[in-house]
Design an enzyme around this catalytic site. Structure first.
Site, PDB file in Angstrom:
ATOM      1  CG  ASP A   8      -1.921  -4.178  -6.812  1.00  0.00           C
ATOM      2  OD1 ASP A   8      -2.348  -5.071  -7.561  1.00  0.00           O
ATOM      3  OD2 ASP A   8      -0.986  -3.414  -7.124  1.00  0.00           O
ATOM      4  CG  ASP A  10       2.229  -7.468 -10.600  1.00  0.00           C
ATOM      5  OD1 ASP A  10       3.276  -8.045 -10.264  1.00  0.00           O
ATOM      6  OD2 ASP A  10       1.290  -8.035 -11.189  1.00  0.00           O
TER       7      ASP A  10
END
Length: 223
Positions: A8, A10
């Site tokens: 991922d 953020d």
């Protein structure tokens, strides 16, 4: 055996929560709505924009959610033009990427960001070329749908059972499990340990160096 680590962005690679909250505030104000407090608002980080707006403004209609998503994108571009976007790498991320690559892992990203936003972020840190596959909300359903992970693994030629998804939210953990991959939850992002475990995390990392050890343990190379 090909091993793939799907990150991922953020809350996992970069700490973008402050900038995201500012852009959300501008978008909500433009539509005459009050943005929830940051602690509540940051819980939707990782979802695609329309889904995030629906979570934060559930009483509003679907058409408005789409317009709010576009306003958010415009606000983010404005902040970037004013050099007000702050997306620092978390401490320890670069050594983690180095360690994984040295052990032969292929790297990928699966994020709720747009293609443009992800490219800006990774390029700013000199990381864009290190990831073999970059999957974003522009071309996939929102997490926790497994589409982004499955495409990343296909690009890398890796089987789900030989791969790990590394993320800070329950959306990431559910996405990993739906794709048949291992799930490593990280504690320096926006969801807590209970949420990560409830969503199916196989293991929890308190620091980036933990991720390397856990990935190596979850997907062992043949003897």
């Amino acid at each position: 055996m090909i091993r793939c680590a799907v990150f991922d962005c953020d809350g996992t690679l970069v700490d973008s929560g402050g900038t995201i909250h500012r852009a959300l505030g501008l978008a909500f104000a433009e539509h005459g709505l009050e943005l929830p407090p940051r602690q509540q608002a940051q819980r939707v980080i990782g979802l695609s924009l329309v889904e995030a707006m629906a979570e934060l403004a559930p009483t509003q209609d679907a058409d408005l959610h789409g317009r709010m998503a576009q306003t958010y994108k415009d606000a983010f571009v404005t902040l970037r033009g004013q050099q007000q976007v702050e997306e620092p790498l978390y401490d320890g991320i670069l050594p983690l990427l180095d360690a994984l690559e040295e052990r032969g892992w292929l790297l990928a990203v699966a994020t709720g960001k747009s293609d443009r936003g992800l490219k800006h972020c990774l390029t700013a840190h000199g990381l864009h070329a290190r990831f073999l596959s970059l999957q974003t909300a522009d071309r996939h359903p929102s997490k926790p749908h497994p589409s982004m992970t499955l495409q990343a693994l296909a690009d890398c030629g890796a089987a789900p059972e030989h791969s790990v998804v590394i993320g800070d939210t329950g959306w990431d953990m559910r996405m990993a499990k739906a794709a048949g991959a291992h799930a490593i939850g990280v504690l320096w992002g926006y969801h807590d340990e209970t949420e990560l475990r409830d969503a199916g995390a196989d293991t929890i990392a308190a620091r980036p160096s933990d991720v390397f050890d856990q990935a190596e343990r979850l997907v062992k190379t043949p003897a």
